[in-house]
Design a protein around this motif. Structure first.
Motif, PDB file in Angstrom:
ATOM      1  N   LEU A  82     -11.119 -10.548 -17.613  1.00  0.00           N
ATOM      2  CA  LEU A  82     -10.264 -11.293 -16.686  1.00  0.00           C
ATOM      3  C   LEU A  82     -10.766 -11.166 -15.255  1.00  0.00           C
ATOM      4  CD1 LEU A  82      -7.757 -13.001 -16.221  1.00  0.00           C
ATOM      5  CD2 LEU A  82      -6.395 -10.894 -16.097  1.00  0.00           C
ATOM      6  N   VAL A  83     -11.246  -9.963 -14.909  1.00  0.00           N
ATOM      7  CA  VAL A  83     -11.830  -9.770 -13.579  1.00  0.00           C
ATOM      8  C   VAL A  83     -13.054 -10.680 -13.411  1.00  0.00           C
ATOM      9  CG1 VAL A  83     -12.947  -8.114 -12.023  1.00  0.00           C
ATOM     10  CG2 VAL A  83     -10.993  -7.408 -13.413  1.00  0.00           C
ATOM     11  N   GLY A  84     -13.874 -10.763 -14.454  1.00  0.00           N
ATOM     12  CA  GLY A  84     -15.050 -11.632 -14.402  1.00  0.00           C
ATOM     13  C   GLY A  84     -14.675 -13.090 -14.230  1.00  0.00           C
ATOM     14  N   LEU A  85     -13.647 -13.539 -14.955  1.00  0.00           N
ATOM     15  CA  LEU A  85     -13.196 -14.930 -14.835  1.00  0.00           C
ATOM     16  C   LEU A  85     -12.678 -15.215 -13.431  1.00  0.00           C
ATOM     17  CD1 LEU A  85     -12.592 -17.658 -16.139  1.00  0.00           C
ATOM     18  CD2 LEU A  85     -10.393 -16.737 -16.906  1.00  0.00           C
ATOM     19  N   ILE A  86     -11.903 -14.271 -12.877  1.00  0.00           N
ATOM     20  CA  ILE A  86     -11.405 -14.435 -11.512  1.00  0.00           C
ATOM     21  C   ILE A  86     -12.574 -14.514 -10.525  1.00  0.00           C
ATOM     22  CG2 ILE A  86     -10.115 -13.313  -9.653  1.00  0.00           C
ATOM     23  CD1 ILE A  86      -8.245 -12.166 -11.819  1.00  0.00           C
ATOM     24  N   GLY A  87     -13.617 -13.691 -10.764  1.00  0.00           N
ATOM     25  CA  GLY A  87     -14.794 -13.723  -9.907  1.00  0.00           C
ATOM     26  C   GLY A  87     -15.495 -15.067  -9.936  1.00  0.00           C
ATOM     27  N   ILE A  88     -15.634 -15.649 -11.135  1.00  0.00           N
ATOM     28  CA  ILE A  88     -16.283 -16.956 -11.267  1.00  0.00           C
ATOM     29  C   ILE A  88     -15.473 -18.022 -10.541  1.00  0.00           C
ATOM     30  CG2 ILE A  88     -16.905 -18.766 -12.913  1.00  0.00           C
ATOM     31  CD1 ILE A  88     -17.577 -16.520 -14.907  1.00  0.00           C
ATOM     32  N   LEU A  89     -14.152 -17.988 -10.707  1.00  0.00           N
ATOM     33  CA  LEU A  89     -13.295 -18.968 -10.032  1.00  0.00           C
ATOM     34  C   LEU A  89     -13.362 -18.791  -8.516  1.00  0.00           C
ATOM     35  CD1 LEU A  89     -10.160 -18.891 -12.390  1.00  0.00           C
ATOM     36  CD2 LEU A  89     -11.933 -20.663 -12.241  1.00  0.00           C
ATOM     37  N   ALA A  90     -13.419 -17.527  -8.062  1.00  0.00           N
ATOM     38  CA  ALA A  90     -13.535 -17.271  -6.624  1.00  0.00           C
ATOM     39  C   ALA A  90     -14.850 -17.827  -6.079  1.00  0.00           C
ATOM     40  CB  ALA A  90     -13.437 -15.773  -6.349  1.00  0.00           C
ATOM     41  N   LEU A  91     -15.932 -17.660  -6.849  1.00  0.00           N
ATOM     42  CA  LEU A  91     -17.230 -18.196  -6.434  1.00  0.00           C
ATOM     43  C   LEU A  91     -17.180 -19.715  -6.339  1.00  0.00           C
ATOM     44  CD1 LEU A  91     -20.239 -17.892  -5.805  1.00  0.00           C
ATOM     45  CD2 LEU A  91     -20.675 -17.891  -8.263  1.00  0.00           C
ATOM     46  N   LEU A  92     -16.613 -20.361  -7.352  1.00  0.00           N
ATOM     47  CA  LEU A  92     -16.494 -21.817  -7.325  1.00  0.00           C
ATOM     48  C   LEU A  92     -15.673 -22.276  -6.117  1.00  0.00           C
ATOM     49  CD1 LEU A  92     -15.846 -22.570 -11.118  1.00  0.00           C
ATOM     50  CD2 LEU A  92     -17.923 -23.064  -9.815  1.00  0.00           C
ATOM     51  N   GLY A  93     -14.593 -21.540  -5.832  1.00  0.00           N
ATOM     52  CA  GLY A  93     -13.765 -21.890  -4.684  1.00  0.00           C
ATOM     53  C   GLY A  93     -14.525 -21.769  -3.376  1.00  0.00           C
ATOM     54  N   ALA A  94     -15.304 -20.684  -3.237  1.00  0.00           N
ATOM     55  CA  ALA A  94     -16.086 -20.483  -2.009  1.00  0.00           C
ATOM     56  C   ALA A  94     -17.122 -21.583  -1.827  1.00  0.00           C
ATOM     57  CB  ALA A  94     -16.761 -19.105  -2.047  1.00  0.00           C
ATOM     58  N   LEU A  95     -17.786 -21.953  -2.919  1.00  0.00           N
ATOM     59  CA  LEU A  95     -18.786 -23.021  -2.840  1.00  0.00           C
ATOM     60  C   LEU A  95     -18.134 -24.360  -2.509  1.00  0.00           C
ATOM     61  CD1 LEU A  95     -20.963 -22.034  -5.935  1.00  0.00           C
ATOM     62  CD2 LEU A  95     -21.617 -21.839  -3.529  1.00  0.00           C
ATOM     63  N   THR A  96     -16.943 -24.601  -3.060  1.00  0.00           N
ATOM     64  CA  THR A  96     -16.253 -25.869  -2.839  1.00  0.00           C
ATOM     65  C   THR A  96     -15.870 -26.055  -1.374  1.00  0.00           C
ATOM     66  OG1 THR A  96     -15.361 -25.814  -5.088  1.00  0.00           O
ATOM     67  CG2 THR A  96     -14.271 -27.290  -3.522  1.00  0.00           C
ATOM     68  N   ILE A  97     -15.487 -24.970  -0.697  1.00  0.00           N
ATOM     69  CA  ILE A  97     -15.074 -25.101   0.708  1.00  0.00           C
ATOM     70  C   ILE A  97     -16.251 -24.986   1.668  1.00  0.00           C
ATOM     71  CG2 ILE A  97     -12.765 -24.211   0.210  1.00  0.00           C
ATOM     72  CD1 ILE A  97     -13.598 -21.537   1.408  1.00  0.00           C
ATOM     73  N   GLY A  98     -17.469 -24.872   1.124  1.00  0.00           N
ATOM     74  CA  GLY A  98     -18.656 -24.946   1.965  1.00  0.00           C
ATOM     75  C   GLY A  98     -19.275 -23.638   2.389  1.00  0.00           C
ATOM     76  N   VAL A  99     -18.873 -22.522   1.803  1.00  0.00           N
ATOM     77  CA  VAL A  99     -19.524 -21.241   2.117  1.00  0.00           C
ATOM     78  C   VAL A  99     -20.957 -21.279   1.572  1.00  0.00           C
ATOM     79  CG1 VAL A  99     -19.438 -18.732   1.798  1.00  0.00           C
ATOM     80  CG2 VAL A  99     -17.314 -20.038   2.013  1.00  0.00           C
ATOM     81  N   PRO A 100     -21.965 -20.885   2.342  1.00  0.00           N
ATOM     82  CA  PRO A 100     -23.358 -20.936   1.853  1.00  0.00           C
ATOM     83  C   PRO A 100     -23.535 -20.229   0.514  1.00  0.00           C
ATOM     84  CG  PRO A 100     -23.322 -20.422   4.186  1.00  0.00           C
ATOM     85  CD  PRO A 100     -21.895 -20.403   3.729  1.00  0.00           C
ATOM     86  N   ILE A 101     -24.466 -20.732  -0.290  1.00  0.00           N
ATOM     87  CA  ILE A 101     -24.650 -20.249  -1.655  1.00  0.00           C
ATOM     88  C   ILE A 101     -24.928 -18.751  -1.682  1.00  0.00           C
ATOM     89  CG2 ILE A 101     -26.012 -20.499  -3.755  1.00  0.00           C
ATOM     90  CD1 ILE A 101     -26.754 -23.309  -2.792  1.00  0.00           C
ATOM     91  N   GLY A 102     -25.907 -18.301  -0.876  1.00  0.00           N
ATOM     92  CA  GLY A 102     -26.282 -16.894  -0.903  1.00  0.00           C
ATOM     93  C   GLY A 102     -25.129 -15.985  -0.515  1.00  0.00           C
ATOM     94  N   VAL A 103     -24.390 -16.386   0.526  1.00  0.00           N
ATOM     95  CA  VAL A 103     -23.246 -15.583   0.976  1.00  0.00           C
ATOM     96  C   VAL A 103     -22.165 -15.539  -0.108  1.00  0.00           C
ATOM     97  CG1 VAL A 103     -21.425 -15.400   2.711  1.00  0.00           C
ATOM     98  CG2 VAL A 103     -23.727 -16.088   3.396  1.00  0.00           C
ATOM     99  N   SER A 104     -21.886 -16.690  -0.728  1.00  0.00           N
ATOM    100  CA  SER A 104     -20.865 -16.751  -1.784  1.00  0.00           C
ATOM    101  C   SER A 104     -21.221 -15.832  -2.942  1.00  0.00           C
ATOM    102  CB  SER A 104     -20.716 -18.194  -2.288  1.00  0.00           C
ATOM    103  OG  SER A 104     -20.296 -19.058  -1.271  1.00  0.00           O
ATOM    104  N   LEU A 105     -22.466 -15.904  -3.394  1.00  0.00           N
ATOM    105  CA  LEU A 105     -22.897 -15.082  -4.516  1.00  0.00           C
ATOM    106  C   LEU A 105     -22.828 -13.594  -4.174  1.00  0.00           C
ATOM    107  CD1 LEU A 105     -25.949 -17.238  -5.628  1.00  0.00           C
ATOM    108  CD2 LEU A 105     -24.007 -16.697  -7.089  1.00  0.00           C
ATOM    109  N   ALA A 106     -23.349 -13.240  -2.994  1.00  0.00           N
ATOM    110  CA  ALA A 106     -23.395 -11.823  -2.608  1.00  0.00           C
ATOM    111  C   ALA A 106     -21.989 -11.250  -2.432  1.00  0.00           C
ATOM    112  CB  ALA A 106     -24.203 -11.663  -1.316  1.00  0.00           C
ATOM    113  N   LEU A 107     -21.108 -11.968  -1.751  1.00  0.00           N
ATOM    114  CA  LEU A 107     -19.755 -11.471  -1.521  1.00  0.00           C
ATOM    115  C   LEU A 107     -18.982 -11.328  -2.830  1.00  0.00           C
ATOM    116  CD1 LEU A 107     -18.557 -13.285   1.734  1.00  0.00           C
ATOM    117  CD2 LEU A 107     -19.052 -10.858   1.419  1.00  0.00           C
ATOM    118  N   THR A 108     -19.089 -12.360  -3.689  1.00  0.00           N
ATOM    119  CA  THR A 108     -18.381 -12.297  -4.969  1.00  0.00           C
ATOM    120  C   THR A 108     -18.899 -11.140  -5.815  1.00  0.00           C
ATOM    121  OG1 THR A 108     -18.155 -14.707  -4.914  1.00  0.00           O
ATOM    122  CG2 THR A 108     -17.682 -13.617  -6.992  1.00  0.00           C
ATOM    123  N   GLY A 109     -20.210 -10.985  -5.865  1.00  0.00           N
ATOM    124  CA  GLY A 109     -20.789  -9.891  -6.637  1.00  0.00           C
ATOM    125  C   GLY A 109     -20.401  -8.536  -6.093  1.00  0.00           C
TER     126      GLY A 109
END
Length: 434
Positions: free
Chosen positions: A5-32
């Motif tokens: 469930l934590v992993g699923l929440i992380g994936i959804l958080a990443l998708l949300g960050a990318l959708t609102i325009g957060v740079p790819i590298g920053v989104s991946l690093a912060l979520t991870g």
């Protein structure tokens, strides 16, 4: 809270960050990072981040990326940007849809030095679109052909996307480049067939241009012979084992410097600009790779990949059906995610499943990039469409997307061929001893 469930929440958080325009590298690093803090501890997450940064910085194989980027920018500075389209137009422009065929050939040729879809469509499009419109081509058809043709830059070696996939998946970049040659050629062929069929039934889409004599054709061909030698020498030497990927890129840079001197473009300003653009792009991609590794580590800790693999084992479905389902998921995600984000998000999830099904990781790399390419022209994101629209500002987006439909159909047939016949991808690497 369950790890999955934590992993699923992380994936959804990443998708949300990318959708609102957060740079790819920053989104991946912060979520991870946040995910690892939750799953392990803040200290463990910080230690892992430090290790990842150090490993990426000292990774020998990663040196191939800035070197191929520098080779491409040096070739741009040498004036090789529009030559491929112009030569192809001299040979086939007098046929129905000939400039459309030339645009595909130009994109394939330019893709062999750029390694980027967006760079290919921007450069070839700026040269080809005005010529096609001047010749009376339907604007939507012309823009659609160029937007689709630009995707060839993401697959034809030296492909930046394949380099990133090879590093993330720990697969031989040389084998990936070799495997991409036949799919890249057949992709261009499918686009050309689509143009020929369309212009056969609707000649007004792509009128004939004035026939050019053989003297002019050969003069144009001689103008790109140096770039062709560079591409064949570097990629051919890599295929037959003369060079490792990093050595091939190094040789390519040296030859590109020689071409600049021969073409009279060897000056401080051009070289400085090429280095500046290379460093800027390399820094961005390094950040993306670091973020992707952190995110992949987080996903592996949550057990989502293992859960999906076990689910696949328990499914009563053939491997081909499962691959088709994965392709549909990638196409849906690609409709609103950037191509590189799509690759980095899905590789740690889908690669174990594909390996579980018995497919080669090299095949999956080509399959993933090929699916990613479709996202470059697939609405609503379709980055290539917006690049073309910025060149032909008076062409409505809706008209361009309608012009892309025949090429999307060709894309789906080509993707189906790669799924049904993996040998199309794997034959050449095996024949070259890979």
């Amino acid at each position: 809270m369950a790890p999955e469930l934590v992993g699923l929440i992380g994936i959804l958080a990443l998708l949300g960050a990318l959708t609102i325009g957060v740079p790819i590298g920053v989104s991946l690093a912060l979520t991870g990072m946040v995910g690892l803090m939750v799953m392990l501890s803040p200290e463990a997450a910080l230690v892992k981040a430090g290790v990842v940064v150090f490993e990426v910085a000292q990774k020998y194989e990663l040196g191939v990326l800035p070197l191929f980027l520098l080779m491409a920018h040096l070739c741009f500075a040498a004036g090789a940007s529009r030559d491929f389209f112009e030569v192809a137009a001299r040979f086939v422009g007098h046929r129905r849809g000939g400039l459309g065929l030339a645009s595909i050939a130009g994109c394939a040729g330019f893709g062999a030095i750029s390694g980027s879809s967006l760079a290919t469509v921007a450069t070839v499009g700026s040269a080809a679109l005005p010529e096609m419109r001047r010749a009376g081509y339907n604007p939507g058809f012309a823009a659609g052909a160029l937007a689709a043709g630009g995707t060839l830059g993401a697959l034809i070696p030296p492909s930046g996307a394949l380099i990133v996939f090879g590093i993330i998946a720990e697969v031989s970049i040389g084998h990936l480049f070799t495997a991409a040659i036949i799919p890249g050629f057949t992709q261009a062929l499918f686009y050309m067939i689509a143009i020929a069929v369309l212009c056969w039934f609707k000649p007004e889409l792509g009128p004939r241009s004035v026939r050019v004599g053989w003297r002019e054709r050969m003069r144009g061909l001689l103008g790109i012979i140096d770039i062709l030698i560079l591409v064949v020498f570097v990629i051919g030497g890599l295929m037959i084992g003369w060079f490792t990927p990093t050595e091939a890129a190094s040789v390519g840079v040296i030859v590109a410097f020689v071409l600049m001197a021969i073409r009279g473009a060897f000056n401080r300003a051009a070289i400085g600009d090429a280095f500046a653009k290379t460093l800027s792009t390399t820094g961005m991609i390094y950040l993306i790779i670091i973020g992707a590794i952190l995110f992949a580590t987080f996903i592996s800790v949550t057990g989502i990949a293992d859960l999906m693999s076990s689910t696949v084992r328990e499914m009563d479905a053939s491997p081909v059906v499962i691959i088709i389902v994965i392709a549909l998921m990638l196409l849906v995600l690609g409709s609103f995610l950037d191509g590189l984000a799509l690759m980095l998000l899905t590789t740690p999830i889908f690669l174990p499943i594909v390996l579980e099904l018995g497919y080669s990781p090299i095949w999956f790399g080509i399959f993933l990039v090929r699916t990613m390419e479709i996202g470059f022209v697939h609405p609503p994101l379709g980055l290539n469409v917006y690049v073309i629209q910025s060149i032909g500002k008076d062409i409505p987006l809706g008209q361009i997307f309608r012009g892309i439909v025949p090429f999307l159909i060709a894309d789906f047939f080509h993707l189906a061929m790669l799924i049904a016949f993996p040998v199309v991808t794997l034959w050449l690497p095996s024949a070259m001893g890979g």
